[in-house]
Design a protein around this motif. Structure first.
Motif, PDB file in Angstrom:
ATOM      1  N   GLY A 193       5.501   8.607  -2.780  1.00  0.00           N
ATOM      2  CA  GLY A 193       6.228  10.286  -2.399  1.00  0.00           C
ATOM      3  C   GLY A 193       7.485  10.038  -1.810  1.00  0.00           C
ATOM      4  N   LEU A 194       8.151   8.916  -1.929  1.00  0.00           N
ATOM      5  CA  LEU A 194       9.522   9.026  -1.161  1.00  0.00           C
ATOM      6  C   LEU A 194      10.989   9.348  -2.619  1.00  0.00           C
ATOM      7  CD1 LEU A 194       9.617   5.068  -0.277  1.00  0.00           C
ATOM      8  CD2 LEU A 194       8.369   7.176   0.556  1.00  0.00           C
ATOM      9  N   ASP A 195      10.558  10.503  -2.566  1.00  0.00           N
ATOM     10  CA  ASP A 195      11.369  11.016  -3.847  1.00  0.00           C
ATOM     11  C   ASP A 195      12.517  11.443  -2.949  1.00  0.00           C
ATOM     12  OD1 ASP A 195       8.766  12.606  -3.014  1.00  0.00           O
ATOM     13  OD2 ASP A 195      10.855  14.516  -3.051  1.00  0.00           O
ATOM     14  N   LYS A 196      12.731  11.556  -1.484  1.00  0.00           N
ATOM     15  CA  LYS A 196      13.563  12.046  -1.137  1.00  0.00           C
ATOM     16  C   LYS A 196      14.583  11.354  -0.941  1.00  0.00           C
ATOM     17  CE  LYS A 196      10.802  10.629   3.549  1.00  0.00           C
ATOM     18  NZ  LYS A 196      10.498  11.832   4.586  1.00  0.00           N
ATOM     19  N   LEU A 197      13.872  10.025  -1.470  1.00  0.00           N
ATOM     20  CA  LEU A 197      15.460   8.830  -1.129  1.00  0.00           C
ATOM     21  C   LEU A 197      16.144   9.084  -2.191  1.00  0.00           C
ATOM     22  CD1 LEU A 197      13.259   5.816   0.050  1.00  0.00           C
ATOM     23  CD2 LEU A 197      15.140   6.881   1.377  1.00  0.00           C
ATOM     24  N   ILE A 198      15.455   9.738  -3.319  1.00  0.00           N
ATOM     25  CA  ILE A 198      16.240   9.566  -4.943  1.00  0.00           C
ATOM     26  C   ILE A 198      17.896  10.109  -4.499  1.00  0.00           C
ATOM     27  CG2 ILE A 198      16.253  11.607  -7.429  1.00  0.00           C
ATOM     28  CD1 ILE A 198      13.622  10.775  -6.868  1.00  0.00           C
ATOM     29  N   SER A 199      18.422  11.277  -3.841  1.00  0.00           N
ATOM     30  CA  SER A 199      19.582  11.530  -4.112  1.00  0.00           C
ATOM     31  C   SER A 199      20.281  10.305  -3.410  1.00  0.00           C
ATOM     32  CB  SER A 199      19.539  12.938  -3.639  1.00  0.00           C
ATOM     33  OG  SER A 199      19.151  12.678  -1.726  1.00  0.00           O
ATOM     34  N   ASP A 200      20.183   9.716  -2.757  1.00  0.00           N
ATOM     35  CA  ASP A 200      20.805   9.379  -1.661  1.00  0.00           C
ATOM     36  C   ASP A 200      21.299   7.573  -2.628  1.00  0.00           C
ATOM     37  OD1 ASP A 200      20.553  10.548   0.649  1.00  0.00           O
ATOM     38  OD2 ASP A 200      18.926   9.459   1.698  1.00  0.00           O
ATOM     39  N   PHE A 201      19.661   7.546  -3.156  1.00  0.00           N
ATOM     40  CA  PHE A 201      20.074   6.414  -3.831  1.00  0.00           C
ATOM     41  C   PHE A 201      21.168   6.461  -5.244  1.00  0.00           C
ATOM     42  CE2 PHE A 201      15.731   4.647  -2.954  1.00  0.00           C
ATOM     43  CZ  PHE A 201      16.169   3.804  -2.021  1.00  0.00           C
ATOM     44  N   ALA A 202      21.370   7.942  -5.604  1.00  0.00           N
ATOM     45  CA  ALA A 202      22.107   7.973  -6.803  1.00  0.00           C
ATOM     46  C   ALA A 202      23.357   7.976  -6.369  1.00  0.00           C
ATOM     47  CB  ALA A 202      21.667   9.809  -7.543  1.00  0.00           C
ATOM     48  N   ALA A 203      23.565   8.511  -4.846  1.00  0.00           N
ATOM     49  CA  ALA A 203      24.598   8.744  -4.604  1.00  0.00           C
ATOM     50  C   ALA A 203      25.585   6.693  -3.662  1.00  0.00           C
ATOM     51  CB  ALA A 203      24.825   9.213  -3.383  1.00  0.00           C
ATOM     52  N   ASP A 204      24.482   6.038  -4.200  1.00  0.00           N
ATOM     53  CA  ASP A 204      24.583   4.939  -3.477  1.00  0.00           C
ATOM     54  C   ASP A 204      25.539   3.750  -4.328  1.00  0.00           C
ATOM     55  OD1 ASP A 204      24.649   1.378  -2.236  1.00  0.00           O
ATOM     56  OD2 ASP A 204      23.351   3.217  -0.903  1.00  0.00           O
ATOM     57  N   GLU A 205      27.347   3.101  -4.158  1.00  0.00           N
ATOM     58  CA  GLU A 205      27.844   2.550  -5.116  1.00  0.00           C
ATOM     59  C   GLU A 205      27.191   1.323  -5.223  1.00  0.00           C
ATOM     60  OE1 GLU A 205      30.416   3.539  -6.367  1.00  0.00           O
ATOM     61  OE2 GLU A 205      30.037   5.583  -5.356  1.00  0.00           O
ATOM     62  N   ARG A 206      26.074   1.018  -4.577  1.00  0.00           N
ATOM     63  CA  ARG A 206      25.186  -0.169  -4.924  1.00  0.00           C
ATOM     64  C   ARG A 206      24.853  -0.148  -6.697  1.00  0.00           C
ATOM     65  NH1 ARG A 206      22.557  -1.459   0.116  1.00  0.00           N
ATOM     66  NH2 ARG A 206      22.888   0.334   0.397  1.00  0.00           N
ATOM     67  N   GLU A 235       0.741  -0.949  -0.243  1.00  0.00           N
ATOM     68  CA  GLU A 235       0.229  -0.053   0.435  1.00  0.00           C
ATOM     69  C   GLU A 235       1.015   0.588   0.108  1.00  0.00           C
ATOM     70  OE1 GLU A 235      -3.203  -0.378   2.761  1.00  0.00           O
ATOM     71  OE2 GLU A 235      -2.512  -2.645   3.091  1.00  0.00           O
ATOM     72  N   PRO A 236       0.921   1.533  -1.018  1.00  0.00           N
ATOM     73  CA  PRO A 236       2.186   3.502  -1.222  1.00  0.00           C
ATOM     74  C   PRO A 236       1.639   3.958  -0.131  1.00  0.00           C
ATOM     75  CG  PRO A 236       0.855   2.829  -3.138  1.00  0.00           C
ATOM     76  CD  PRO A 236      -0.114   1.973  -2.548  1.00  0.00           C
ATOM     77  N   LYS A 237       0.286   3.823   0.807  1.00  0.00           N
ATOM     78  CA  LYS A 237       0.517   5.393   1.438  1.00  0.00           C
ATOM     79  C   LYS A 237       0.957   5.573   2.943  1.00  0.00           C
ATOM     80  CE  LYS A 237      -3.849   7.773  -0.659  1.00  0.00           C
ATOM     81  NZ  LYS A 237      -5.542   8.063  -0.510  1.00  0.00           N
ATOM     82  N   ARG A 238       1.063   3.596   2.930  1.00  0.00           N
ATOM     83  CA  ARG A 238       1.433   3.260   4.116  1.00  0.00           C
ATOM     84  C   ARG A 238       3.216   2.548   3.599  1.00  0.00           C
ATOM     85  NH1 ARG A 238      -1.649  -1.480   6.902  1.00  0.00           N
ATOM     86  NH2 ARG A 238      -0.239  -1.569   7.718  1.00  0.00           N
ATOM     87  N   LEU A 239       3.954   2.622   2.959  1.00  0.00           N
ATOM     88  CA  LEU A 239       4.924   2.226   2.942  1.00  0.00           C
ATOM     89  C   LEU A 239       5.995   3.649   3.094  1.00  0.00           C
ATOM     90  CD1 LEU A 239       6.564   0.359   1.147  1.00  0.00           C
ATOM     91  CD2 LEU A 239       7.321   1.925  -1.004  1.00  0.00           C
ATOM     92  N   THR A 240       6.841   2.925   4.773  1.00  0.00           N
ATOM     93  CA  THR A 240       8.096   4.165   4.972  1.00  0.00           C
ATOM     94  C   THR A 240       9.470   4.297   3.981  1.00  0.00           C
ATOM     95  OG1 THR A 240       9.134   2.592   6.549  1.00  0.00           O
ATOM     96  CG2 THR A 240       6.691   3.730   7.003  1.00  0.00           C
ATOM     97  N   THR A 241       9.680   5.744   4.431  1.00  0.00           N
ATOM     98  CA  THR A 241      11.147   5.505   4.348  1.00  0.00           C
ATOM     99  C   THR A 241      11.723   4.156   4.504  1.00  0.00           C
ATOM    100  OG1 THR A 241      10.798   7.729   3.601  1.00  0.00           O
ATOM    101  CG2 THR A 241      13.106   7.454   4.412  1.00  0.00           C
ATOM    102  N   GLU A 242      12.281   3.989   5.844  1.00  0.00           N
ATOM    103  CA  GLU A 242      12.589   2.627   6.386  1.00  0.00           C
ATOM    104  C   GLU A 242      12.250   1.492   6.032  1.00  0.00           C
ATOM    105  OE1 GLU A 242      10.622   5.011   8.243  1.00  0.00           O
ATOM    106  OE2 GLU A 242      12.383   5.960   8.615  1.00  0.00           O
TER     107      GLU A 242
END
Length: 227
Positions: free
Chosen positions: A112-125, A79-86
Motif C-alpha cells: 500500500g505504498l502508492d504515495k511513493l509513486i509520484s516521487d519515484f516518477a519524478a526521480d531522475e534515476r 512482510e508487506p504489512k510491516r514494510l515502511t515508506t523509509e
C-alpha cells in the motif's frame, strides 16, 4: 535443510549451492545486471522463499548482502504489512536491474505504498523511475477495488515521462499505459486517447510508446473482453 528458522547467512549459503555460471551468462542477454548474481531463476528463488517463509527482519539482512538472488529472496519474504515508506526508499536507492525493480514494485503495491509513486516518477534515476510505472501497472491489474479515478489520475504522469528515452523507463511507461487501458471500459477510453495523442508526438520515444499502446488498446479482442 532450510526452513522458517533459517537465518540470512544460512539462506545465502543455500543459494550459493544453486549457483549456475551458465545461467549468469544467459541472464546478461536479457539485460539483467549480473554483478553479484548467482544465476538462479526466479522460480528457483520463489521455491526457496516458500520454504523459508516470511520474516521481515531477516529480509532486511538478506537485502544488505548485495547478492542479486538474496535481494530477490528478501523481496519474496518481506512482510508487506510491516514494510515502511523509509525501508522502501532505502531499497529503491539500491535498484540497478529491471527484474529487481519489477519484483519490488509488486511488493510495494501489496504494502500500500502508492504515495511513493509520484516521487519515484519524478526521480531522475532510471530504475527508480521505472519502479513508479511498474507500480502503476501492478495496481491497474491487481487492485480491482481501487477507484478508477485513482488509476486515471496517473495518466498525466505517464504523459509527462513519455519522452524519457531510456530503455527500462520507456518500456515501463508503455506497460503502465497499456495496463490502465486494459483495466476496464472506464479506463480504456482515456488511456487510448492518451496513446493516440502520444502516437502523434514529435518526440520519437513518446511516439513509439503511443503507437505500441494504441495498437493493443484498439484491438477488437480487447474491446470485446471489456464490454
Amino acid at each position: 535443510m532450510i526452513g522458517p528458522s533459517s537465518d540470512a547467512a544460512e539462506l545465502i549459503a543455500h543459494l550459493e549451492t544453486l549457483r549456475s555460471e551458465e545461467n549468469v551468462a544467459s541472464m546478461a542477454r536479457f539485460g539483467i545486471v549480473t554483478r553479484g548474481a548467482l544465476g538462479i531463476s526466479n522460480p528457483g528463488i520463489r521455491a526457496v522463499a516458500r520454504l523459508a517463509k516470511k520474516d521481515h527482519l531477516r529480509a532486511m539482512q538478506l537485502w544488505r548482502s548485495d547478492i542479486r538472488e538474496a535481494r530477490l529472496l528478501a523481496l519474496y519474504t518481506a512482510e508487506p504489512k510491516r514494510l515502511t515508506t523509509e525501508e522502501a526508499r532505502h531499497w529503491a536507492d539500491d535498484f540497478n536491474s529491471w527484474e529487481i525493480v519489477d519484483c519490488a514494485a509488486d511488493l510495494f503495491v501489496e504494502a500500500g505504498l502508492d504515495k511513493l509513486i509520484s516521487d519515484f516518477a519524478a526521480d531522475e534515476r532510471e530504475f527508480i523511475r521505472r519502479t513508479a510505472f511498474a507500480m502503476f501497472a501492478g495496481t491497474a491489474v491487481h487492485l480491482k477495488k481501487e477507484p478508477d479515478a485513482t488509476i486515471l489520475a496517473w495518466l498525466p504522469l505517464i504523459e509527462a515521462q513519455a519522452g524519457d528515452p531510456r530503455n527500462f523507463v520507456r518500456k515501463a511507461v508503455n506497460w503502465a499505459l497499456r495496463s490502465i487501458g486494459k483495466r476496464n471500459l472506464a479506463c480504456h477510453a482515456p488511456a487510448l486517447a492518451l496513446a493516440k495523442a502520444l502516437a502523434g508526438s514529435p518526440d520519437k520515444t513518446a511516439r513509439w510508446i503511443g503507437k505500441d499502446a494504441a495498437r493493443e488498446l484498439a484491438g477488437e479482442k480487447l474491446l470485446a473482453r471489456l464490454r
